[in-house]
Design a protein around this motif. Structure first.
Motif, PDB file in Angstrom:
ATOM      1  N   ARG A  17     -68.640   3.872 -21.326  1.00  0.00           N
ATOM      2  CA  ARG A  17     -68.887   3.057 -22.527  1.00  0.00           C
ATOM      3  C   ARG A  17     -70.266   3.358 -23.111  1.00  0.00           C
ATOM      4  O   ARG A  17     -70.429   3.559 -24.315  1.00  0.00           O
ATOM      5  N   LYS A  18     -71.257   3.370 -22.215  1.00  0.00           N
ATOM      6  CA  LYS A  18     -72.642   3.647 -22.650  1.00  0.00           C
ATOM      7  C   LYS A  18     -72.761   5.051 -23.245  1.00  0.00           C
ATOM      8  O   LYS A  18     -73.429   5.246 -24.254  1.00  0.00           O
ATOM      9  N   LEU A  19     -72.104   6.006 -22.625  1.00  0.00           N
ATOM     10  CA  LEU A  19     -72.154   7.391 -23.106  1.00  0.00           C
ATOM     11  C   LEU A  19     -71.496   7.529 -24.471  1.00  0.00           C
ATOM     12  O   LEU A  19     -72.017   8.224 -25.350  1.00  0.00           O
ATOM     13  N   ASN A 271     -76.541   4.672 -12.245  1.00  0.00           N
ATOM     14  CA  ASN A 271     -75.197   4.114 -12.459  1.00  0.00           C
ATOM     15  C   ASN A 271     -74.105   5.183 -12.430  1.00  0.00           C
ATOM     16  O   ASN A 271     -73.073   5.068 -13.076  1.00  0.00           O
ATOM     17  N   THR A 272     -74.348   6.250 -11.647  1.00  0.00           N
ATOM     18  CA  THR A 272     -73.315   7.269 -11.422  1.00  0.00           C
ATOM     19  C   THR A 272     -72.190   6.689 -10.576  1.00  0.00           C
ATOM     20  O   THR A 272     -71.042   7.119 -10.650  1.00  0.00           O
ATOM     21  N   SER A 278     -77.116  -0.234  -8.714  1.00  0.00           N
ATOM     22  CA  SER A 278     -77.046   0.755  -9.810  1.00  0.00           C
ATOM     23  C   SER A 278     -77.661   0.229 -11.101  1.00  0.00           C
ATOM     24  O   SER A 278     -76.964  -0.075 -12.063  1.00  0.00           O
ATOM     25  N   ILE A 279     -78.994   0.167 -11.121  1.00  0.00           N
ATOM     26  CA  ILE A 279     -79.683  -0.471 -12.256  1.00  0.00           C
ATOM     27  C   ILE A 279     -80.354   0.525 -13.207  1.00  0.00           C
ATOM     28  O   ILE A 279     -80.907   0.131 -14.228  1.00  0.00           O
ATOM     29  N   VAL A 280     -80.280   1.810 -12.876  1.00  0.00           N
ATOM     30  CA  VAL A 280     -80.899   2.824 -13.740  1.00  0.00           C
ATOM     31  C   VAL A 280     -79.804   3.596 -14.482  1.00  0.00           C
ATOM     32  O   VAL A 280     -78.941   4.220 -13.865  1.00  0.00           O
ATOM     33  N   ASP A 281     -79.833   3.521 -15.811  1.00  0.00           N
ATOM     34  CA  ASP A 281     -78.802   4.138 -16.648  1.00  0.00           C
ATOM     35  C   ASP A 281     -79.124   5.616 -16.922  1.00  0.00           C
ATOM     36  O   ASP A 281     -80.235   5.942 -17.353  1.00  0.00           O
ATOM     37  N   VAL A 282     -78.143   6.490 -16.663  1.00  0.00           N
ATOM     38  CA  VAL A 282     -78.352   7.930 -16.889  1.00  0.00           C
ATOM     39  C   VAL A 282     -77.519   8.457 -18.068  1.00  0.00           C
ATOM     40  O   VAL A 282     -77.399   9.663 -18.249  1.00  0.00           O
ATOM     41  N   SER A 283     -76.966   7.552 -18.878  1.00  0.00           N
ATOM     42  CA  SER A 283     -76.106   7.988 -19.980  1.00  0.00           C
ATOM     43  C   SER A 283     -76.852   8.857 -20.999  1.00  0.00           C
ATOM     44  O   SER A 283     -76.288   9.801 -21.563  1.00  0.00           O
ATOM     45  N   ASN A 284     -78.130   8.574 -21.220  1.00  0.00           N
ATOM     46  CA  ASN A 284     -78.918   9.367 -22.155  1.00  0.00           C
ATOM     47  C   ASN A 284     -79.124  10.788 -21.656  1.00  0.00           C
ATOM     48  O   ASN A 284     -79.038  11.758 -22.418  1.00  0.00           O
ATOM     49  N   THR A 285     -79.375  10.916 -20.363  1.00  0.00           N
ATOM     50  CA  THR A 285     -79.556  12.234 -19.735  1.00  0.00           C
ATOM     51  C   THR A 285     -78.268  13.048 -19.819  1.00  0.00           C
ATOM     52  O   THR A 285     -78.300  14.240 -20.109  1.00  0.00           O
ATOM     53  N   ILE A 286     -77.134  12.394 -19.582  1.00  0.00           N
ATOM     54  CA  ILE A 286     -75.835  13.063 -19.673  1.00  0.00           C
ATOM     55  C   ILE A 286     -75.556  13.463 -21.124  1.00  0.00           C
ATOM     56  O   ILE A 286     -75.085  14.573 -21.394  1.00  0.00           O
TER      57      ILE A 286
END
Length: 291
Positions: A17-19, A271-272, A278-286
């Motif tokens: 969703r975030k991605l 959050n992988t 899982s409190i660190v979002d990596v959607s921006n990096t992806i």
């Protein structure tokens, strides 16, 4: 209609969703029904783009179920989209990247064939356990690091004379990268693992950590054995607080409680894999790796 669709599997709904918001993709959700015999029946809800689809599905436990679902989603996406990017935030089987003992099957080689056969034209993973695993892929493959996102979280905390610690020599480069992001020092402990029993021992004799807050850094935590051993050793060396930072928090067999009991203040993961830590979002990096 959007030129891009993001199809998120059940294992990565929140991250998907975030991605989709980050890359302005049309979100396609999966409805999964598991039959009594363990089979998955997947129904997609949404419009799949004819140009490009991004399938997001982590392969964490139940590993085989989530793997089959990932391949099924890719196959379905390929029926409509001319290009399918497989985003596998946590790549299961990545530890089986070579033949360690005679007769062992290199399962990553099998996965490489499966992803290509299902219709993926590119694969993106986050902090894959071993980059050797990606060498088995004949499609384009990319590994991105969650370290900058995790380091950004710890930069905001009030830490006393912080030090990055890798629980073993294998994670030395990760600890170095983490320390560089935070502008602090790092050390790597020495450990020995029995290949047959899996038992871990810390071989380091001394560490100068007195009164310092430590961040134990690893790519993944499964049973937590390495973290528990490292924490007990560091506590004996009179450190202050111990934090754990990892990309993938599998936390099998009550690992979270075992880690906390060993003296860890907090476990922080990306959050992988969805979960309490899982409190660190990596959607921006992806997102940066896709566009």
């Amino acid at each position: 209609m959007s030129k891009l669709s993001v199809i998120c599997g059940k294992a990565s709904e929140d991250l998907g969703r975030k991605l989709s918001r980050k890359i302005k993709g049309n979100l396609v959700k999966s409805d999964v029904r598991i039959f009594p015999d363990g089979e998955s029946k997947i129904t997609l809800k949404g419009i799949i783009s004819k140009r490009k689809s991004v399938v997001v599905q982590s392969i964490y436990p139940p590993v085989d179920t989530n793997l089959v679902q990932a391949l099924s989603l890719i196959s379905k996406a390929k029926e409509t989209s001319s290009e399918v990017i497989a985003v596998i935030p946590y790549m299961g089987y990545a530890r089986q990247d070579r033949e360690f003992l005679p007769g062992e099957i290199v399962t990553m080689k099998v996965l490489a064939k499966l992803f290509k056969g299902a219709g993926a034209s590119k694969l993106v993973a986050v902090d894959i356990h071993s980059l050797i695993g990606l060498k088995h892929f004949t499609i384009k493959s990319k590994n991105v690091s969650a370290v900058p996102d995790l380091a950004a979280y710890f930069k905001k905390l009030s830490l006393k004379d912080p030090l990055i610690v890798s629980p073993d020599q294998g994670g030395k480069e990760r600890a170095k990268e983490f320390a560089k992001e935070m502008g602090i020092e790092y050390i790597a402990l020495q450990k020995k693992r029995d290949r047959k029993t899996g038992k871990v021992q810390i071989k380091t004799k001394k560490a100068d950590v007195t009164g310092r807050d430590l961040i134990l850094v690893d790519d993944m935590i499964s049973t937590g054995g390495s973290i528990v051993n490292a924490t007990k050793f560091l506590k004996k060396e009179k450190c202050k607080r111990v934090f754990v930072a990892c990309t993938h928090a599998l936390l099998m067999n009550d690992a979270e409680n075992k880690i906390k009991k060993s003296g860890v203040t907090k476990i922080v993961s990306a959050n992988t894999i969805p979960g309490k830590t899982s409190i660190v979002d990596v959607s921006n990096t992806i997102a940066k790796a896709i566009v």
